[in-house]
Design a protein around this motif. Structure first.
Motif, PDB file in Angstrom:
ATOM      1  N   TYR A   6      54.930  33.873  71.694  1.00  0.00           N
ATOM      2  CA  TYR A   6      55.591  33.802  71.311  1.00  0.00           C
ATOM      3  C   TYR A   6      55.246  33.435  69.751  1.00  0.00           C
ATOM      4  CZ  TYR A   6      59.026  34.002  74.650  1.00  0.00           C
ATOM      5  OH  TYR A   6      59.756  34.379  77.187  1.00  0.00           O
ATOM      6  N   GLN A   7      53.963  33.426  69.828  1.00  0.00           N
ATOM      7  CA  GLN A   7      52.946  32.457  68.013  1.00  0.00           C
ATOM      8  C   GLN A   7      54.407  32.888  67.088  1.00  0.00           C
ATOM      9  OE1 GLN A   7      52.036  29.625  68.550  1.00  0.00           O
ATOM     10  NE2 GLN A   7      52.207  29.144  66.955  1.00  0.00           N
ATOM     11  N   THR A   8      54.393  34.311  66.957  1.00  0.00           N
ATOM     12  CA  THR A   8      54.715  35.067  65.873  1.00  0.00           C
ATOM     13  C   THR A   8      55.491  34.264  65.326  1.00  0.00           C
ATOM     14  OG1 THR A   8      52.868  36.722  66.011  1.00  0.00           O
ATOM     15  CG2 THR A   8      54.849  37.000  64.201  1.00  0.00           C
ATOM     16  N   LEU A   9      57.243  34.925  66.397  1.00  0.00           N
ATOM     17  CA  LEU A   9      57.646  34.657  65.993  1.00  0.00           C
ATOM     18  C   LEU A   9      58.265  32.756  66.263  1.00  0.00           C
ATOM     19  CD1 LEU A   9      61.156  34.535  66.230  1.00  0.00           C
ATOM     20  CD2 LEU A   9      61.220  34.812  69.323  1.00  0.00           C
ATOM     21  N   ILE A  10      57.275  32.162  67.165  1.00  0.00           N
ATOM     22  CA  ILE A  10      57.445  30.521  66.509  1.00  0.00           C
ATOM     23  C   ILE A  10      57.158  30.169  64.960  1.00  0.00           C
ATOM     24  CG2 ILE A  10      56.371  28.243  67.050  1.00  0.00           C
ATOM     25  CD1 ILE A  10      55.697  29.526  70.033  1.00  0.00           C
ATOM     26  N   GLU A  11      56.516  30.565  64.395  1.00  0.00           N
ATOM     27  CA  GLU A  11      55.913  30.621  62.953  1.00  0.00           C
ATOM     28  C   GLU A  11      57.295  30.851  62.169  1.00  0.00           C
ATOM     29  OE1 GLU A  11      52.688  32.811  62.978  1.00  0.00           O
ATOM     30  OE2 GLU A  11      51.166  31.186  63.828  1.00  0.00           O
ATOM     31  N   LYS A  12      57.560  32.559  62.671  1.00  0.00           N
ATOM     32  CA  LYS A  12      58.857  32.366  61.486  1.00  0.00           C
ATOM     33  C   LYS A  12      60.343  31.887  62.231  1.00  0.00           C
ATOM     34  CE  LYS A  12      57.166  37.198  60.551  1.00  0.00           C
ATOM     35  NZ  LYS A  12      57.092  37.471  59.180  1.00  0.00           N
ATOM     36  N   LEU A  13      60.630  31.133  62.939  1.00  0.00           N
ATOM     37  CA  LEU A  13      60.805  30.480  63.311  1.00  0.00           C
ATOM     38  C   LEU A  13      61.474  29.172  62.583  1.00  0.00           C
ATOM     39  CD1 LEU A  13      61.509  30.411  66.891  1.00  0.00           C
ATOM     40  CD2 LEU A  13      63.841  31.145  65.491  1.00  0.00           C
ATOM     41  N   HIS A  14      59.919  28.288  62.177  1.00  0.00           N
ATOM     42  CA  HIS A  14      59.453  27.640  61.667  1.00  0.00           C
ATOM     43  C   HIS A  14      59.496  27.480  60.107  1.00  0.00           C
ATOM     44  CE1 HIS A  14      57.767  23.289  61.060  1.00  0.00           C
ATOM     45  NE2 HIS A  14      57.478  24.048  60.129  1.00  0.00           N
ATOM     46  N   ALA A  15      59.258  28.883  59.471  1.00  0.00           N
ATOM     47  CA  ALA A  15      59.540  29.256  58.095  1.00  0.00           C
ATOM     48  C   ALA A  15      61.528  29.120  57.403  1.00  0.00           C
ATOM     49  CB  ALA A  15      58.342  30.552  57.574  1.00  0.00           C
ATOM     50  N   CYS A  16      61.990  30.390  58.532  1.00  0.00           N
ATOM     51  CA  CYS A  16      63.327  30.094  58.269  1.00  0.00           C
ATOM     52  C   CYS A  16      63.733  29.070  58.495  1.00  0.00           C
ATOM     53  CB  CYS A  16      63.532  31.308  59.530  1.00  0.00           C
ATOM     54  SG  CYS A  16      65.414  31.035  58.635  1.00  0.00           S
ATOM     55  N   MET A  17      63.212  27.606  59.369  1.00  0.00           N
ATOM     56  CA  MET A  17      64.304  27.016  59.256  1.00  0.00           C
ATOM     57  C   MET A  17      64.085  25.980  57.845  1.00  0.00           C
ATOM     58  SD  MET A  17      63.304  23.416  61.458  1.00  0.00           S
ATOM     59  CE  MET A  17      61.392  23.173  60.287  1.00  0.00           C
ATOM     60  N   ALA A  18      62.280  25.692  57.377  1.00  0.00           N
ATOM     61  CA  ALA A  18      62.337  24.795  56.217  1.00  0.00           C
ATOM     62  C   ALA A  18      62.840  25.907  55.374  1.00  0.00           C
ATOM     63  CB  ALA A  18      60.471  25.456  56.076  1.00  0.00           C
ATOM     64  N   CYS A  93      64.839  32.520  51.002  1.00  0.00           N
ATOM     65  CA  CYS A  93      65.668  32.001  52.169  1.00  0.00           C
ATOM     66  C   CYS A  93      66.067  32.867  52.976  1.00  0.00           C
ATOM     67  CB  CYS A  93      66.656  31.146  51.870  1.00  0.00           C
ATOM     68  SG  CYS A  93      68.127  30.660  53.878  1.00  0.00           S
ATOM     69  N   ALA A  94      66.740  34.723  52.378  1.00  0.00           N
ATOM     70  CA  ALA A  94      67.634  35.228  52.945  1.00  0.00           C
ATOM     71  C   ALA A  94      66.291  36.014  53.161  1.00  0.00           C
ATOM     72  CB  ALA A  94      68.204  36.450  51.790  1.00  0.00           C
ATOM     73  N   LYS A  95      64.621  36.106  52.720  1.00  0.00           N
ATOM     74  CA  LYS A  95      64.278  36.872  52.909  1.00  0.00           C
ATOM     75  C   LYS A  95      63.657  35.829  54.129  1.00  0.00           C
ATOM     76  CE  LYS A  95      59.527  38.287  51.308  1.00  0.00           C
ATOM     77  NZ  LYS A  95      58.319  37.598  52.634  1.00  0.00           N
ATOM     78  N   ALA A  96      62.585  34.923  54.161  1.00  0.00           N
ATOM     79  CA  ALA A  96      62.861  34.598  55.610  1.00  0.00           C
ATOM     80  C   ALA A  96      64.251  34.577  57.017  1.00  0.00           C
ATOM     81  CB  ALA A  96      62.662  33.055  55.158  1.00  0.00           C
ATOM     82  N   CYS A  97      64.792  34.480  56.595  1.00  0.00           N
ATOM     83  CA  CYS A  97      66.670  34.505  56.930  1.00  0.00           C
ATOM     84  C   CYS A  97      66.328  36.320  57.971  1.00  0.00           C
ATOM     85  CB  CYS A  97      67.386  34.742  57.123  1.00  0.00           C
ATOM     86  SG  CYS A  97      67.656  32.775  57.210  1.00  0.00           S
ATOM     87  N   TYR A  98      66.081  37.443  57.464  1.00  0.00           N
ATOM     88  CA  TYR A  98      65.594  38.837  57.661  1.00  0.00           C
ATOM     89  C   TYR A  98      64.347  38.670  58.472  1.00  0.00           C
ATOM     90  CZ  TYR A  98      69.462  39.705  55.093  1.00  0.00           C
ATOM     91  OH  TYR A  98      71.032  40.514  53.890  1.00  0.00           O
ATOM     92  N   GLU A  99      63.824  37.452  57.871  1.00  0.00           N
ATOM     93  CA  GLU A  99      62.212  38.324  58.887  1.00  0.00           C
ATOM     94  C   GLU A  99      62.688  37.586  60.183  1.00  0.00           C
ATOM     95  OE1 GLU A  99      58.699  36.616  56.380  1.00  0.00           O
ATOM     96  OE2 GLU A  99      59.272  38.264  55.174  1.00  0.00           O
ATOM     97  N   CYS A 100      62.894  36.673  60.139  1.00  0.00           N
ATOM     98  CA  CYS A 100      63.525  35.612  61.360  1.00  0.00           C
ATOM     99  C   CYS A 100      63.902  36.508  62.684  1.00  0.00           C
ATOM    100  CB  CYS A 100      63.352  34.439  61.211  1.00  0.00           C
ATOM    101  SG  CYS A 100      63.538  33.226  62.744  1.00  0.00           S
ATOM    102  N   ALA A 101      64.917  36.956  61.984  1.00  0.00           N
ATOM    103  CA  ALA A 101      66.241  38.150  62.799  1.00  0.00           C
ATOM    104  C   ALA A 101      64.789  39.694  63.201  1.00  0.00           C
ATOM    105  CB  ALA A 101      67.089  38.153  61.164  1.00  0.00           C
TER     106      ALA A 101
END
Length: 108
Positions: A6-18, A93-101
């Motif tokens: 899940y490493q890639t997802l974990i990185e996206k989650l962290h970036a989105c949270m930030a 934020c929108a960009k990070a959210c879409y990538e995480c979604a």
């Protein structure tokens, strides 16, 4: 370790949270805070689910599929709301959210 898949997802989650936490804070400084209420609310929801899911994946939750489905919905909603505003923090934020979604949808 189990969470490595899940490493890639974990990185996206962290970036989105930030990004959501930054957007939340910046929205509170905007001149018309009332106009930003929906954005602020969704920033909090999104940051919280991303932080929780990041922790859950690291500890190898058996509910990864269910949680990523919920997280994808919240990230999408937050991205859609932030995308309505021209502020740089909202657009970032929108960009990070879409990538995480999208990353969440691959697991869900």
């Amino acid at each position: 370790m189990a969470h490595e898949k899940y490493q890639t997802l974990i990185e996206k989650l962290h970036a989105c949270m930030a990004a959501c936490n930054h957007c939340y804070d910046a929205c509170l400084e905007e001149e018309d805070v009332k106009m930003m209420a929906g954005c602020i609310r969704l920033d909090r929801e999104c940051a919280d689910i991303c932080a929780y899911l990041e922790q859950a994946l690291v500890r190898n939750t058996p509910f990864a599929s269910e949680l990523t489905g919920v997280c994808a919905k919240i990230c999408q909603a937050c991205g859609d709301e932030c995308n309505k505003h021209d502020h740089k923090h909202c657009q970032d934020c929108a960009k990070a959210c879409y990538e995480c979604a999208e990353a969440c949808k691959q697991i869900a």
